[in-house]
Design an enzyme around this catalytic site. Sequence first.
Site, PDB file in Angstrom:
ATOM      1  N   GLY A   1       0.847  -1.188   0.000  1.00 65.01           N
ATOM      2  CA  GLY A   1       0.000   0.000   0.000  1.00 65.01           C
ATOM      3  C   GLY A   1       0.876   1.229   0.000  1.00 65.01           C
ATOM      4  O   GLY A   1       0.980   1.966  -0.977  1.00 65.01           O
TER       5      GLY A   1
ATOM      6  N   ARG B   1       1.406  11.143  11.265  1.00 62.57           N
ATOM      7  CA  ARG B   1       2.489  10.182  11.450  1.00 62.57           C
ATOM      8  C   ARG B   1       3.650  10.711  12.305  1.00 62.57           C
ATOM      9  O   ARG B   1       4.195   9.962  13.122  1.00 62.57           O
ATOM     10  CB  ARG B   1       3.006   9.693  10.100  1.00 62.57           C
ATOM     11  CG  ARG B   1       1.958   8.897   9.317  1.00 62.57           C
ATOM     12  CD  ARG B   1       2.543   8.220   8.081  1.00 62.57           C
ATOM     13  NE  ARG B   1       3.441   7.134   8.459  1.00 62.57           N
ATOM     14  CZ  ARG B   1       4.764   7.194   8.373  1.00 62.57           C
ATOM     15  NH1 ARG B   1       5.357   8.290   7.906  1.00 62.57           N
ATOM     16  NH2 ARG B   1       5.501   6.163   8.743  1.00 62.57           N
TER      17      ARG B   1
ATOM     18  N   TYR C   1       4.035   8.316  15.338  1.00 65.04           N
ATOM     19  CA  TYR C   1       5.104   7.319  15.183  1.00 65.04           C
ATOM     20  C   TYR C   1       6.510   7.905  15.243  1.00 65.04           C
ATOM     21  O   TYR C   1       7.484   7.165  15.108  1.00 65.04           O
ATOM     22  CB  TYR C   1       4.976   6.605  13.829  1.00 65.04           C
ATOM     23  CG  TYR C   1       3.623   6.035  13.515  1.00 65.04           C
ATOM     24  CD1 TYR C   1       2.937   5.246  14.435  1.00 65.04           C
ATOM     25  CD2 TYR C   1       3.021   6.259  12.277  1.00 65.04           C
ATOM     26  CE1 TYR C   1       1.698   4.723  14.139  1.00 65.04           C
ATOM     27  CE2 TYR C   1       1.783   5.728  11.968  1.00 65.04           C
ATOM     28  CZ  TYR C   1       1.120   4.956  12.900  1.00 65.04           C
ATOM     29  OH  TYR C   1      -0.110   4.432  12.597  1.00 65.04           O
TER      30      TYR C   1
ATOM     31  N   CYS D   1      -2.670  23.568  18.787  1.00 59.91           N
ATOM     32  CA  CYS D   1      -2.293  23.890  20.165  1.00 59.91           C
ATOM     33  C   CYS D   1      -1.645  22.688  20.840  1.00 59.91           C
ATOM     34  O   CYS D   1      -2.136  22.174  21.857  1.00 59.91           O
ATOM     35  CB  CYS D   1      -3.524  24.355  20.949  1.00 59.91           C
ATOM     36  SG  CYS D   1      -4.196  25.904  20.352  1.00 59.91           S
TER      37      CYS D   1
ATOM     38  N   TYR E   1      -1.216   7.505   4.235  1.00 56.72           N
ATOM     39  CA  TYR E   1      -1.584   7.798   5.621  1.00 56.72           C
ATOM     40  C   TYR E   1      -1.645   9.290   5.930  1.00 56.72           C
ATOM     41  O   TYR E   1      -1.550   9.683   7.088  1.00 56.72           O
ATOM     42  CB  TYR E   1      -0.646   7.079   6.597  1.00 56.72           C
ATOM     43  CG  TYR E   1      -0.619   5.596   6.373  1.00 56.72           C
ATOM     44  CD1 TYR E   1      -1.745   4.837   6.638  1.00 56.72           C
ATOM     45  CD2 TYR E   1       0.497   4.966   5.819  1.00 56.72           C
ATOM     46  CE1 TYR E   1      -1.750   3.475   6.389  1.00 56.72           C
ATOM     47  CE2 TYR E   1       0.497   3.599   5.573  1.00 56.72           C
ATOM     48  CZ  TYR E   1      -0.631   2.865   5.860  1.00 56.72           C
ATOM     49  OH  TYR E   1      -0.649   1.521   5.605  1.00 56.72           O
TER      50      TYR E   1
END
Length: 445
Positions: A298, A340, A344, A371, A401
């Site tokens: 993907g 991401r 991550y 914020c 993503y």
Amino acid sequence: MSAVWSRTVERGDDGALRVGGCDVRQLAGEFGTPLYIVDEADLRARAAAFRDHFTAAFGRHGTKCDVYYASKSFLSSRVTRWMLDEDLRMDVASGGELEIALRGGMPPERIGLHGNNKSDAEIERALKVGVGRIVVDSFDEIAILDAIAFELGVTAPVMVRVTTGVHAGGHEYIATSHEDQKFGLSLASGAAIEALRRVHAAESLELQGIHTHIGSQILSIDAFRESATRMFGLRAEFAAESGVEMPEVDLGGGYAISYVPGAEALEPERAAFEIADAVAEALKEAGGTWPRMSIEPGRAISGPAGMTLYRVGVVKTVNLEEGGHRTYVAVDGGMSDNMRPITYGAEYSATLAARLSEEPPALSRVVGKHCESGDVLVRNVELPGDVSRGDLLAVPATGAYGRVMANNYNGLLRPAVISVKDGQAQVHVRRDTMEDLLSWDVAPE
């Protein structure tokens, strides 16, 4: 341009980026920012590369290999149509993804349904439209799927997701094959073979094969080799016990892409031929005939084909405790359009997208407007020292993503997704409007 950019990206003499024959300044003016831009030619070429190389690699061994596009990376009805054009199949993980795939014209028999907690409604819909396979993830699901299929008077095509204990690449939160996590049925504990027994014995289920996914951002073929060895050992064990040799094995995806200049990627050709040879070794050791194979790239298809375009707002310079300075460049998006980095710790790069600069580079950090102090898009990047309000910045390798994880935190509006090719732009997903945002809120009477 470096390998982190899609193949049609070029910088003109005036310093402006062009992608798919389109000037990013014109795209920003027409569609606004932030803006997700998909390079259609690049995405199609990456899909075709996986199709061609895996077909050739497994064809040398006399079997077929289907490529399922992992729709969770990015999905629209147009992308679905492109995948069908390129002879790929589609992997979906929810009822919503299933509907978009169907809307895009993907034949249901070419769709596989994943998910560790499918609802009764999702299962029923998948069975009614006739998806090609349902990947089961638990003993509960086996029983539920069998009951729903029996009630509908159909036979459900089933693959069992196996947790092999092989984990490769990626952050802990995207690890998918170690024991202590939510996906699959453990090989080591005996849960996997018990699941195969239950599917085989069920009245309304048809056992097609086994499936695994060992992680993301994988660079080492050794992980695929070990996973294949364990999967084919399980297949042989079940065949010896039941007399049934499962006709299909899916080795998942997780092929690494380059997010920053100089980072290594796992190229489809290398992956295809080395994985096919590793599978051949595993089959020779385990015994049996060749099954039909399948994979699920993907990110490796959609990720490098996309970029995100931002407009700069506030710029400020701060002193570092260790000496020196860092420039904070705030843009009109942030963690609402790219989760991401904060989720991550993912690394990205950025470049000035609409002009040239002769200013020396400055250590910079590209941040969003939310914020949250963790709202950082690019932690460290060299940008010209004269970056200022109104400039356009482009962040490459955001095709996977980005939009699918986008949200409305702080009331921000999710960006549009467009694709570009031969100087033309098409909208895949329209930008949120303030009317959308207010329509979701139930006002007091």
